[in-house]
Each structure stands twice: as C-alpha cells, then as structure tokens.
Design a protein around this motif. Sequence first.
Motif, PDB file in Angstrom:
ATOM      1  N   PHE A  98      30.053  35.234  41.252  1.00 13.71           N
ATOM      2  CA  PHE A  98      30.932  35.525  40.115  1.00 13.71           C
ATOM      3  C   PHE A  98      30.274  36.417  39.065  1.00 13.71           C
ATOM      4  CE2 PHE A  98      31.894  31.370  41.905  1.00 13.71           C
ATOM      5  CZ  PHE A  98      33.179  31.610  42.378  1.00 13.71           C
ATOM      6  N   GLY A  99      29.078  36.915  39.371  1.00 10.19           N
ATOM      7  CA  GLY A  99      28.391  37.816  38.452  1.00 10.19           C
ATOM      8  C   GLY A  99      27.657  37.112  37.328  1.00 10.19           C
ATOM      9  N   ALA A 100      27.491  35.808  37.425  1.00 14.52           N
ATOM     10  CA  ALA A 100      26.762  35.029  36.421  1.00 14.52           C
ATOM     11  C   ALA A 100      25.437  34.563  37.023  1.00 14.52           C
ATOM     12  CB  ALA A 100      27.591  33.820  35.982  1.00 14.52           C
ATOM     13  N   HIS A 101      24.557  34.059  36.178  1.00 13.56           N
ATOM     14  CA  HIS A 101      23.294  33.513  36.673  1.00 13.56           C
ATOM     15  C   HIS A 101      23.562  32.376  37.642  1.00 13.56           C
ATOM     16  CE1 HIS A 101      20.113  35.472  34.311  1.00 13.56           C
ATOM     17  NE2 HIS A 101      21.026  35.569  33.357  1.00 13.56           N
ATOM     18  N   PHE A 102      22.861  32.377  38.758  1.00  7.67           N
ATOM     19  CA  PHE A 102      22.905  31.295  39.720  1.00  7.67           C
ATOM     20  C   PHE A 102      22.437  30.013  39.024  1.00  7.67           C
ATOM     21  CE2 PHE A 102      20.378  29.050  43.100  1.00  7.67           C
ATOM     22  CZ  PHE A 102      21.460  28.543  43.804  1.00  7.67           C
ATOM     23  N   GLY A 103      23.172  28.928  39.188  1.00  6.65           N
ATOM     24  CA  GLY A 103      22.846  27.668  38.511  1.00  6.65           C
ATOM     25  C   GLY A 103      21.440  27.171  38.800  1.00  6.65           C
ATOM     26  N   GLY A 104      20.983  27.353  40.028  1.00  2.00           N
ATOM     27  CA  GLY A 104      19.633  26.921  40.376  1.00  2.00           C
ATOM     28  C   GLY A 104      18.567  27.680  39.605  1.00  2.00           C
ATOM     29  N   SER A 105      18.837  28.929  39.288  1.00  2.00           N
ATOM     30  CA  SER A 105      17.891  29.716  38.497  1.00  2.00           C
ATOM     31  C   SER A 105      17.823  29.200  37.066  1.00  2.00           C
ATOM     32  CB  SER A 105      18.281  31.194  38.490  1.00  2.00           C
ATOM     33  OG  SER A 105      18.169  31.740  39.775  1.00  2.00           O
ATOM     34  N   LEU A 106      18.979  28.831  36.501  1.00 10.06           N
ATOM     35  CA  LEU A 106      18.992  28.261  35.148  1.00 10.06           C
ATOM     36  C   LEU A 106      18.222  26.948  35.126  1.00 10.06           C
ATOM     37  CD1 LEU A 106      22.723  28.914  34.224  1.00 10.06           C
ATOM     38  CD2 LEU A 106      20.726  30.198  33.425  1.00 10.06           C
ATOM     39  N   TYR A 107      18.399  26.149  36.150  1.00  7.76           N
ATOM     40  CA  TYR A 107      17.685  24.875  36.275  1.00  7.76           C
ATOM     41  C   TYR A 107      16.182  25.121  36.407  1.00  7.76           C
ATOM     42  CZ  TYR A 107      16.645  20.232  38.229  1.00  7.76           C
ATOM     43  OH  TYR A 107      16.138  18.984  38.464  1.00  7.76           O
ATOM     44  N   ALA A 108      15.815  26.022  37.304  1.00  8.49           N
ATOM     45  CA  ALA A 108      14.407  26.281  37.587  1.00  8.49           C
ATOM     46  C   ALA A 108      13.673  26.905  36.405  1.00  8.49           C
ATOM     47  CB  ALA A 108      14.274  27.188  38.812  1.00  8.49           C
ATOM     48  N   MET A 109      14.368  27.682  35.592  1.00 12.01           N
ATOM     49  CA  MET A 109      13.681  28.344  34.481  1.00 12.01           C
ATOM     50  C   MET A 109      13.165  27.357  33.443  1.00 12.01           C
ATOM     51  SD  MET A 109      16.759  30.115  32.270  1.00 12.01           S
ATOM     52  CE  MET A 109      15.945  30.361  30.705  1.00 12.01           C
ATOM     53  N   THR A 110      13.632  26.112  33.501  1.00 10.84           N
ATOM     54  CA  THR A 110      13.184  25.099  32.545  1.00 10.84           C
ATOM     55  C   THR A 110      12.162  24.149  33.155  1.00 10.84           C
ATOM     56  OG1 THR A 110      14.870  23.437  33.089  1.00 10.84           O
ATOM     57  CG2 THR A 110      15.481  25.152  31.496  1.00 10.84           C
ATOM     58  N   ASP A 111      11.845  24.322  34.412  1.00 11.89           N
ATOM     59  CA  ASP A 111      11.076  23.321  35.156  1.00 11.89           C
ATOM     60  C   ASP A 111       9.684  23.011  34.616  1.00 11.89           C
ATOM     61  OD1 ASP A 111      10.456  21.472  37.166  1.00 11.89           O
ATOM     62  OD2 ASP A 111       9.811  23.028  38.544  1.00 11.89           O
ATOM     63  N   PRO A 112       8.777  23.940  34.500  1.00  7.61           N
ATOM     64  CA  PRO A 112       7.388  23.529  34.266  1.00  7.61           C
ATOM     65  C   PRO A 112       6.965  23.373  32.814  1.00  7.61           C
ATOM     66  CG  PRO A 112       7.439  25.876  34.611  1.00  7.61           C
ATOM     67  CD  PRO A 112       8.857  25.381  34.745  1.00  7.61           C
ATOM     68  N   PHE A 113       7.779  23.772  31.880  1.00  8.53           N
ATOM     69  CA  PHE A 113       7.264  24.022  30.536  1.00  8.53           C
ATOM     70  C   PHE A 113       6.814  22.790  29.762  1.00  8.53           C
ATOM     71  CE2 PHE A 113       9.542  27.833  31.698  1.00  8.53           C
ATOM     72  CZ  PHE A 113       8.525  28.739  31.528  1.00  8.53           C
ATOM     73  N   TYR A 114       7.568  21.705  29.786  1.00 10.17           N
ATOM     74  CA  TYR A 114       7.102  20.525  29.049  1.00 10.17           C
ATOM     75  C   TYR A 114       5.806  19.992  29.635  1.00 10.17           C
ATOM     76  CZ  TYR A 114      11.000  20.153  25.847  1.00 10.17           C
ATOM     77  OH  TYR A 114      11.899  20.390  24.835  1.00 10.17           O
ATOM     78  N   VAL A 115       5.684  20.004  30.952  1.00 11.50           N
ATOM     79  CA  VAL A 115       4.434  19.571  31.582  1.00 11.50           C
ATOM     80  C   VAL A 115       3.289  20.477  31.154  1.00 11.50           C
ATOM     81  CG1 VAL A 115       3.211  19.363  33.784  1.00 11.50           C
ATOM     82  CG2 VAL A 115       5.535  18.464  33.562  1.00 11.50           C
ATOM     83  N   LEU A 116       3.495  21.772  31.249  1.00 12.85           N
ATOM     84  CA  LEU A 116       2.431  22.713  30.904  1.00 12.85           C
ATOM     85  C   LEU A 116       2.063  22.660  29.421  1.00 12.85           C
ATOM     86  CD1 LEU A 116       3.541  25.777  33.051  1.00 12.85           C
ATOM     87  CD2 LEU A 116       1.679  24.163  33.514  1.00 12.85           C
ATOM     88  N   MET A 117       3.019  22.349  28.575  1.00  7.98           N
ATOM     89  CA  MET A 117       2.741  22.259  27.138  1.00  7.98           C
ATOM     90  C   MET A 117       2.043  20.943  26.773  1.00  7.98           C
ATOM     91  SD  MET A 117       6.335  23.902  25.839  1.00  7.98           S
ATOM     92  CE  MET A 117       6.124  23.569  24.102  1.00  7.98           C
TER      93      MET A 117
END
Length: 112
Positions: free
Chosen positions: A9-28
């Motif tokens: 549909f020309g929008a961001h793939f939902g899995g990409s939106l999910y994955a873009m948030t994955d590591p940051f709290y752990v890494l921080m």
Amino acid sequence: MRPWNKNAFGAHFGGSLYAMTDPFYVLMLMPQLGDQYYVWDKSADIDYIKPGKGVVYAEFHINEAMVDDIINNTASGEKYLPEYSVVVKDKQGDVVAQLNRTLYVRKKKRHR
C-alpha cells in the motif's frame, strides 16, 4: 522509506516499524546498569495507528528513576520485567504506531 521496507500500500511495512524499536532500551540500559546485569528484550506489542509514509522516527528516554527502579526490583536476585512505551511518529509528528516493550532484567549470580 526504501523499496525493501515498503508494503503493498506504499506505507512502511509493519515489521520494519516494530523492528526499528527493538534494541534501544536494552542498549541504553546496559551501560547504565553495568556488567552486573542481564538486560534482554523479552516481548513487545504494537498498535498500528495510521499508515507511516516517508520519514518516521521514535524517541527513547531513560532517566535516573527508571534505573533506580530496576536496581531496587532486582536487588534480591529476582528477575524484573519493566515495561516501556515507544511512539513512532511521522515527519509531521502524527503517531504512526504505539509499542509497549517488556525487558528482562536480572542481576548476575556472581553480583548478588
């Protein structure tokens, strides 16, 4: 947005939106807690609010109260599962997705 993360549909793939948030709290949190702790992602859920097109971003915040909360809840060696919210927004600041991320935190045995 790139061709490899765009859906039919020309929008961001939902899995990409999910994955873009994955590591940051752990890494921080890892440098805040030091090598005395295991810090892993445990689970997450996502609520898609509107199609994300173009540039999207998420902000992650760690404060002293969050770190103190983890230290207090793991002092006896028990696991702790803190939950943190993440909001993904588009270039206009509209909410594209809301996530709840759960971490697994436990003090390592040799440091209990």
